[in-house]
Write a protein that holds these residues in place. Sequence first.
Motif, short mmCIF file in Angstrom:
data_model
loop_
_atom_site.label_atom_id
_atom_site.label_comp_id
_atom_site.label_asym_id
_atom_site.label_seq_id
_atom_site.Cartn_x
_atom_site.Cartn_y
_atom_site.Cartn_z
N PHE A 258 3.21 3.55 -1.23
CA PHE A 258 3.49 3.01 0.12
C PHE A 258 5.03 1.71 -0.51
O PHE A 258 5.86 1.15 0.39
CB PHE A 258 2.09 1.75 1.00
N GLU A 259 4.75 0.90 -1.73
CA GLU A 259 6.18 0.11 -1.97
C GLU A 259 6.59 1.35 -3.01
O GLU A 259 7.61 -0.07 -3.06
CB GLU A 259 4.83 -0.18 -3.50
N GLY A 260 7.53 1.85 -2.29
CA GLY A 260 8.39 2.50 -2.59
C GLY A 260 8.42 3.35 -3.97
O GLY A 260 9.28 4.39 -4.64
N GLY A 261 7.05 3.67 -4.09
CA GLY A 261 6.81 4.62 -6.06
C GLY A 261 6.77 3.96 -6.61
O GLY A 261 6.79 4.08 -8.05
N LYS A 262 7.01 2.67 -6.89
CA LYS A 262 6.79 1.60 -7.60
C LYS A 262 6.04 0.45 -7.98
O LYS A 262 6.55 0.16 -6.84
CB LYS A 262 8.59 1.31 -8.21
N LEU B 71 4.82 6.19 -9.11
CA LEU B 71 4.33 7.91 -9.06
C LEU B 71 5.66 9.13 -9.83
O LEU B 71 6.46 9.25 -9.49
CB LEU B 71 4.50 7.58 -7.31
N THR B 72 4.88 9.50 -9.99
CA THR B 72 5.17 11.29 -10.71
C THR B 72 5.47 12.08 -9.26
O THR B 72 4.43 11.79 -8.20
CB THR B 72 4.47 11.59 -11.75
N GLY B 73 6.04 12.81 -9.67
CA GLY B 73 6.49 13.99 -8.45
C GLY B 73 4.69 14.97 -8.67
O GLY B 73 4.43 15.35 -7.49
N LEU B 74 4.40 14.88 -9.71
CA LEU B 74 2.92 15.85 -9.22
C LEU B 74 1.88 14.56 -8.40
O LEU B 74 1.57 14.91 -7.67
CB LEU B 74 2.77 15.33 -10.56
N GLY B 75 2.09 13.43 -8.40
CA GLY B 75 1.51 12.94 -8.63
C GLY B 75 1.78 12.40 -6.28
O GLY B 75 1.16 12.35 -5.47
N GLN B 76 3.10 12.06 -5.80
CA GLN B 76 3.89 12.86 -4.87
C GLN B 76 2.82 14.01 -4.22
O GLN B 76 2.38 13.63 -2.85
CB GLN B 76 4.98 12.43 -4.40
N ALA B 77 2.81 15.16 -4.71
CA ALA B 77 2.46 16.59 -3.78
C ALA B 77 0.99 16.15 -3.74
O ALA B 77 0.71 16.41 -3.25
CB ALA B 77 2.84 17.79 -5.15
#
Length: 83
Positions: A30-34, A68-74
């Motif tokens: 929600f914070e934009g990934g960082k 957030l990593t790509g895996l975290g997003q997945a």
Amino acid sequence: MTLLTDPAINQLMKRPLSDRARGFLRHVQFEGGKVDLSALDLTLNIVAEECRRCGYLHLTAEGETAKLTGLGQAYLDRLMRAH
């Protein structure tokens, strides 16, 4: 480099992650990934480390920022589909 196919992602999704850590991942999303960890409670650093060990977050060398990593997003996308 290994491509993350569906079976590979399924194996990573089996790693246990606490409710608090899942909530923290959502907060980062929600914070934009960082997120700046220096402004957060010290106990959240422990939660961020749990997420990092699973591969869902990257912590900067100084340990002040969590991304957030790509895996975290997945992982979060898969959780959203499950609920």
